[in-house]
Design an enzyme around this catalytic site. Structure first.
Site, mmCIF file in Angstrom:
data_model
loop_
_atom_site.group_PDB
_atom_site.id
_atom_site.type_symbol
_atom_site.label_atom_id
_atom_site.label_comp_id
_atom_site.label_asym_id
_atom_site.label_seq_id
_atom_site.Cartn_x
_atom_site.Cartn_y
_atom_site.Cartn_z
ATOM 1 N N ASP A 226 3.594 81.506 34.845
ATOM 2 C CA ASP A 226 3.912 82.611 35.761
ATOM 3 C C ASP A 226 2.736 83.006 36.647
ATOM 4 O O ASP A 226 2.554 84.172 36.989
ATOM 5 C CB ASP A 226 4.432 83.835 34.978
ATOM 6 C CG ASP A 226 5.654 83.501 34.149
ATOM 7 O OD1 ASP A 226 6.380 82.550 34.525
ATOM 8 O OD2 ASP A 226 5.882 84.159 33.123
ATOM 9 N N HIS B 278 10.467 79.949 38.462
ATOM 10 C CA HIS B 278 9.530 79.896 39.587
ATOM 11 C C HIS B 278 10.079 80.725 40.741
ATOM 12 O O HIS B 278 11.110 80.383 41.318
ATOM 13 C CB HIS B 278 9.318 78.444 40.035
ATOM 14 C CG HIS B 278 8.619 77.594 39.014
ATOM 15 N ND1 HIS B 278 8.247 76.297 39.262
ATOM 16 C CD2 HIS B 278 8.196 77.872 37.758
ATOM 17 C CE1 HIS B 278 7.635 75.813 38.180
ATOM 18 N NE2 HIS B 278 7.611 76.753 37.255
#
Ligand code: GDP
Ligand code: MG
Length: 463
Positions: free
Chosen positions: A27, A61
């Protein structure tokens, strides 16, 4: 010439090829960086390939365009660009039903009739099915007896990868073959027995699905019917990729290898149980492309980091955990709560001892500094090494070892995020921000290439 341009043209390497690697615990912003690099290449080239070589629906994503954003799971982050070819490679594990739902979701969110990019799925990619998800949940339900499986996402990623090791993977091309019912029926029977061995009836286990309620795996008939419904639609996207990749790699088409997860989550380099089953490092690309792309030939190897801090989910004890009063504020400012669970993520100071190690084993040569806007009016604490008692020690992927180390901190001066947001060029950014970037790069033996100070496409400065 910028560092970014230089990194894409290293001597003895394949020009215009770049890997985007999660450098710490995921992340970090790999998706938005891949999206921006796609745009960067398309200014000069007619076509660009975004290749995903690992992971599956466990990835998330985030990319955005015109104020709309989406978290992509299985689809590569070049998907919003006409001229881009998004390849889902052999090294991935792919849930075919979720994939088609995700395609629809991209179209819905951005109002497309058709996907702007071309999507190609390698027929050799391993299937990730509801059977795998049910098995993972059965393992999880054993609770404390199987601590490791508690860290799983419920997406059945490790059972899909385990199929390969156990010598019975089912692949995309099996699903599209004449004998698909025989192959997948046998697969169902095997998982039924495995789950029965764990004391459960597989048909009644509720599995996670993309954008819908959890649903029961059901009988073999139901399992096969759900796959039959999507086989035709799937055919449009599935190809033998070997010749195609060979031809393109030997041309001048730019390649972006978008990795999923991160080196700190790789089962070899991270700490158990909070690790993932796929290869999160540069060398995974060699495997996924069947050696056509020798990862050693890739010119640029970008490690993406959250600049001033690290966030983490799971049981992992990080030596540099931040004091809770600071962590809480940062968590709110940077939205560091689990996307699906809402659980607060752990927050830690940037750990260069760990990052140095991850750069080495993961193949990183450049750094992308995201989240430079997450900065406060106090010194920036950065861990530069570890001590154990009076002795200096080092990072090892071993939780017991890490619980006994004490970080050595260096304090660097803070910068103004408002100032940063006004700068379009690296030379204009504040000395303190530059000093930080240079310090982290020097300590890790890498070259800085990009800075971001917000989640939008324009919030980026090339170095
Ligand atoms: P990935 O898995 O590495 O692609 O990253 P994720 O998309 O899961 O998580 C990154 C999160 O940070 C997303 O919510 C992004 O919108 C956000 N983000 C990315 N870059 C920046 C940045 O420079 N500043 C801030 N504040 N947020 C960012
Ligand atoms: Mg993510």
């Amino acid at each position: 010439m910028t560092n970014l341009e230089r990194s894409l043209k290293k001597k003895g390497r394949r020009a215009n090829s770049v890997a985007v690697i999660g450098a710490i615990f995921g992340d970090e912003g790999k998706g938005r960086i891949t999206d921006e690099l796609t745009e960067y290449f398309l200014k000069k080239y007619k076509r660009v390939i975004v290749y995903r070589d690992n992971g599956g629906s466990n990835a998330g994503h985030t990319i955005s365009m015109n104020g709309k954003k989406i978290g992509l799971h299985q689809i590569g982050s070049g998907i919003l660009h006409k001229g881009c070819v998004v390849v889902l490679g052999k090294g991935m594990v792919i849930h075919p039903i979720d994939l088609l739902d995700e395609i629809e979701e991209v179209k819905r969110v951005f109002g497309f009739k058709n996907l702007p990019a071309k999507l190609m799925v390698d027929e050799m990619a391993v299937l990730n099915l509801d059977t795998h998800r049910a098995f993972e949940l059965a393992l999880k339900s054993r609770g404390q007896k199987t601590l490791g499986s508690q860290a799983a996402t419920g997406r059945g990623i490790s059972p899909s990868y385990a199929d390969v090791i156990f010598r019975f993977p089912v692949r995309m091309r099996d699903l599209l073959s004449e004998d698909w019912k025989g192959i997948l029926g046998e697969h169902y029977d095997l998982y039924k027995e495995l789950i029965f061995g764990l004391g459960m009836d597989c048909a009644t286990i509720k599995v996670k699905r993309f954008n819908s309620e959890d649903m029961e795996l059901g009988s073999k008939r139901k399992f096969l019917d759900s796959l039959e419904m999507i086989r035709e639609e799937l055919k449009e996207y599935v190809f033998p990729m070997n010749e195609y990749i060979k031809k393109e790699w030997n041309s001048s088409t730019p390649f972006i290898f978008e990795k999923a997860q991160a080196i700190g989550l790789d089962s070899r380099w991270g700490v158990y149980p909070d690790v993932s089953a796929s290869n999160c490092c540069l060398d995974g690309i060699t495997y996924s492309t069947e050696g056509i792309v020798d990862a050693n030939d890739i010119s640029a190897r970008f490690g993406v980091i959250k600049s001033t801090y690290t966030s983490s989910v799971g049981k992992r004890q990080i030596p540099t955990f931040m004091e809770e009063k600071y962590a809480k504020q940062l968590r709110d400012d940077a939205h560091e709560y689990g996307t699906t669970t809402g659980r607060p993520r752990d927050i830690a100071y940037l750990d260069l001892e760990m990052l140095r190690y991850f750069c080495k084993v993961g193949g990183i040569e450049e750094l992308v500094f995201t989240h430079m806007d997450i900065i406060y009016k106090r010194d920036v604490k950065v861990c530069v090494g570890y001590k154990r008692g009076k002795e200096k020690t080092y990072y090892r992927p071993d939780q017991k070892h890490l619980e006994n180390v004490k970080p050595i901190y260096k304090r660097l001066k803070y910068w103004s995020k408002e100032d940063l947001k006004k700068c379009e060029r690296y030379i204009n950014i504040q000395k303190e921000a530059k000093d930080f970037i240079q310090f982290v790069s020097k300590e890790t033996g890498t070259t800085p290439v990009m800075v971001t100070y917000g989640p939008d496409r324009s919030d980026t400065i090339l170095i």
